[in-house]
Design a protein around this motif. Structure first.
Motif, mmCIF file in Angstrom:
data_model
loop_
_atom_site.group_PDB
_atom_site.id
_atom_site.type_symbol
_atom_site.label_atom_id
_atom_site.label_comp_id
_atom_site.label_asym_id
_atom_site.label_seq_id
_atom_site.Cartn_x
_atom_site.Cartn_y
_atom_site.Cartn_z
ATOM 1 N N UNK A 178 -1.158 76.160 21.234
ATOM 2 C CA UNK A 178 -1.568 74.841 21.451
ATOM 3 C C UNK A 178 -1.711 74.346 22.979
ATOM 4 N N UNK A 179 -3.108 73.247 22.164
ATOM 5 C CA UNK A 179 -4.075 72.397 22.585
ATOM 6 C C UNK A 179 -3.430 70.675 22.572
ATOM 7 N N UNK A 180 -3.864 69.998 23.242
ATOM 8 C CA UNK A 180 -3.018 68.504 22.531
ATOM 9 C C UNK A 180 -4.191 67.839 23.344
ATOM 10 N N UNK A 181 -4.950 67.033 22.800
ATOM 11 C CA UNK A 181 -6.052 66.055 23.560
ATOM 12 C C UNK A 181 -5.647 64.220 23.122
ATOM 13 N N UNK A 182 -5.928 63.578 24.431
ATOM 14 C CA UNK A 182 -5.963 62.758 24.487
ATOM 15 C C UNK A 182 -6.329 61.415 24.828
ATOM 16 N N UNK A 183 -6.530 60.375 23.922
ATOM 17 C CA UNK A 183 -8.000 59.152 24.432
ATOM 18 C C UNK A 183 -7.425 58.506 25.175
ATOM 19 N N UNK A 184 -8.583 58.542 25.953
ATOM 20 C CA UNK A 184 -8.466 57.616 27.154
ATOM 21 C C UNK A 184 -9.634 56.092 27.245
ATOM 22 N N UNK A 185 -9.802 54.502 27.524
ATOM 23 C CA UNK A 185 -10.677 54.732 28.229
ATOM 24 C C UNK A 185 -10.617 53.044 29.281
ATOM 25 N N UNK A 186 -10.975 53.671 30.035
ATOM 26 C CA UNK A 186 -11.224 52.643 31.242
ATOM 27 C C UNK A 186 -9.951 52.930 31.824
ATOM 28 N N UNK A 187 -9.783 54.297 31.519
ATOM 29 C CA UNK A 187 -8.582 54.821 32.586
ATOM 30 C C UNK A 187 -7.256 54.572 31.734
ATOM 31 N N UNK A 188 -7.057 54.168 30.700
ATOM 32 C CA UNK A 188 -6.026 54.096 29.920
ATOM 33 C C UNK A 188 -5.838 54.213 28.537
ATOM 34 N N UNK A 189 -4.296 54.378 28.549
ATOM 35 C CA UNK A 189 -4.243 56.056 26.748
ATOM 36 C C UNK A 189 -4.603 54.433 26.004
ATOM 37 N N UNK A 190 -5.393 54.961 25.255
ATOM 38 C CA UNK A 190 -6.076 53.750 23.606
ATOM 39 C C UNK A 190 -4.939 54.594 22.693
ATOM 40 N N UNK A 191 -4.712 55.727 22.073
ATOM 41 C CA UNK A 191 -4.490 55.671 20.739
ATOM 42 C C UNK A 191 -3.133 55.777 20.763
ATOM 43 N N UNK A 192 -2.005 54.975 19.582
ATOM 44 C CA UNK A 192 -0.642 55.030 20.145
ATOM 45 C C UNK A 192 0.299 55.887 18.851
ATOM 46 N N UNK A 193 -1.238 56.262 18.390
ATOM 47 C CA UNK A 193 -0.784 57.939 17.249
ATOM 48 C C UNK A 193 -1.823 58.838 16.999
ATOM 49 N N UNK A 194 -1.713 59.920 17.170
ATOM 50 C CA UNK A 194 -2.293 61.263 16.629
ATOM 51 C C UNK A 194 -2.411 61.957 15.965
ATOM 52 N N UNK A 195 -2.981 62.869 15.342
ATOM 53 C CA UNK A 195 -2.551 63.383 14.458
ATOM 54 C C UNK A 195 -3.570 64.458 14.233
ATOM 55 N N UNK A 196 -3.803 65.665 13.503
ATOM 56 C CA UNK A 196 -4.765 66.371 13.234
ATOM 57 C C UNK A 196 -4.348 68.453 13.042
#
Length: 395
Positions: A178-196
């Motif tokens: 299981x691989x889980x991506x995390x989205x960032x912008x300028x080093x900060x976590x951008x998303x408050x929730x995700x699914x796929x």
């Protein structure tokens, strides 16, 4: 999955090692893409099973040091949410529905099968909204390829494929990889929730994924923005509370401007009432060639909301529209807000570009019934109307 899917797969010749190299024309790629997407939609609408893993949404903000940095994968029970998704067909369609594909052509068709247009079941041309990345990294025998990205206002959609190489950890297999991506912008976590969802190629070492990130904090941004996807993996030999393994990251630049310009926004203010007396107001609609969304609020009792809400109906051309809640949150006063999106196996492109109106009816199901183990129940047995039908004019 219906028997006809297995018959289809058995009839497909996917042995590509004998194919010769041959140049590929852009027009041919476009025709294959449309044919493949149409076939996926046809088979998706034909049954009631789905091969995929669904990742839960959550408001937890992950960090690399946090053992809950990425939510574990789990399979959801909501069979009404999607129609038959013959995930295995994704892998073989290029060989089944095109003329014999030669080796070089086959490689190109694999890229087409993994992009967001195919995953979303969209047959129209959405290339002006897509950012094609096609970048990869390899670590510990695992290769991750990021295919394309679409920024849809408060949502970021990505498609990627993970491959288990021969030199990967032998403890990894189809069940625990299981691989889980995390989205960032300028080093900060951008998303408050995700699914796929993950579509696994049967018997193959590849895992094809579509992931959706909620990025409401980015709706005020415009123009090209640089973002980074960081990929984590669960340790198959460790406990569920152990730290995830950081595999690597990929950077890309994406803009919301083109899709935002083609989005139709409509104020609604349509009320509905749940059986427990909770008042719902459907506030607004936003539709474009990628998605149709409805935002709603609830007044009071949001802490105890025990219902799943959907909107069902058709556009004026007869295309089915079914919106389900993708995320819901509430404040300390018990007031909640949520967002609903059109089912991803309904052709959102056709609705957005050709229809002039949509008529919807709100339905709800008690979660204690929806998640019970009482055996098969149809959507009509579980969901019941909670308000009057209403029409959204798109032109």
């Amino acid at each position: 999955m219906r028997e006809d899917i297995y018959i289809l797969l058995n009839e497909i010749d996917n042995h590509t090692e004998a194919f010769e190299s041959s140049p590929i024309q852009e027009e041919e790629i476009k025709r294959w893409k449309q044919a493949v997407s149409a076939k996926i939609q046809a088979h998706s609408a034909a049954g009631s099973a789905r091969i995929e893993k669904n990742f839960p949404s959550g408001n937890h903000t992950p960090t690399e040091e946090d053992s809950t940095a990425v939510d574990s994968a789990r399979t959801r029970k909501l069979s009404w949410k999607h129609y038959a998704a013959a995930a295995a067909v994704l892998v073989f369609l290029a060989g089944a529905f095109c003329t014999p594909i030669r080796q070089r052509v086959y490689a190109e068709s694999q890229k087409l099968l993994y992009n967001l247009a195919i995953f979303l079941g969209i047959t129209g041309d959405i290339s002006s909204y897509q950012t094609v990345v096609e970048q990869s990294f390899t670590k510990n025998g695992i290769t991750v390829v990021l295919h394309d990205v679409i920024w849809d206002d408060d949502t970021l959609l990505v498609s990627y494929t993970a491959f288990l190489g021969d030199d990967a950890d032998p403890a990894l297999n189809e069940d625990n990889f299981d691989i889980h991506p995390q989205i960032r912008m300028n080093g900060e976590v951008l998303s408050r929730g995700s699914g796929g969802s993950v579509h696994h190629s049967m018997g193959k070492p590849s895992f094809n994924s579509r992931y959706t990130f909620d990025i409401p904090s980015a709706t005020s941004l415009s123009g090209a923005q640089k973002m980074e996807l960081v990929f984590y993996m669960d340790n198959p030999e460790a406990s569920s509370s152990s730290f995830p393994i950081r595999l690597g990251s990929l950077e890309f630049t994406v803009s919301p401007d083109a899709l935002r310009a083609d989005t139709k926004n409509v104020a609604l203010n349509v009320p509905a009432t749940l059986p427990d007396g909770t008042l719902i107001t459907f506030q607004s609609y936003a539709g474009n060639p990628i998605s149709q969304k409805v935002k709603y609020v609830t007044e009071g009792r949001a802490h105890y909301l025990n219902y799943t809400i959907i909107l069902k109906g058709k556009d004026n051309l007869g295309n089915m529209v079914e919106l389900y809640t993708t995320h819901y949150e509430y404040d300390d006063n018990g007031n909640g807000k949520g967002e609903m999106v059109n089912d991803s196996y309904i052709d959102t492109y056709t609705i957005a570009t050709e229809a002039s109106s949509i008529t919807l009816t709100p339905y709800a199901a008690n979660n204690s019934v929806l998640y019970s183990d009482t055996g098969y129940m149809s959507e009509e047995d579980i969901f019941y109307p909670i308000g009057d039908s209403f029409t959204i004019f798109l032109r």
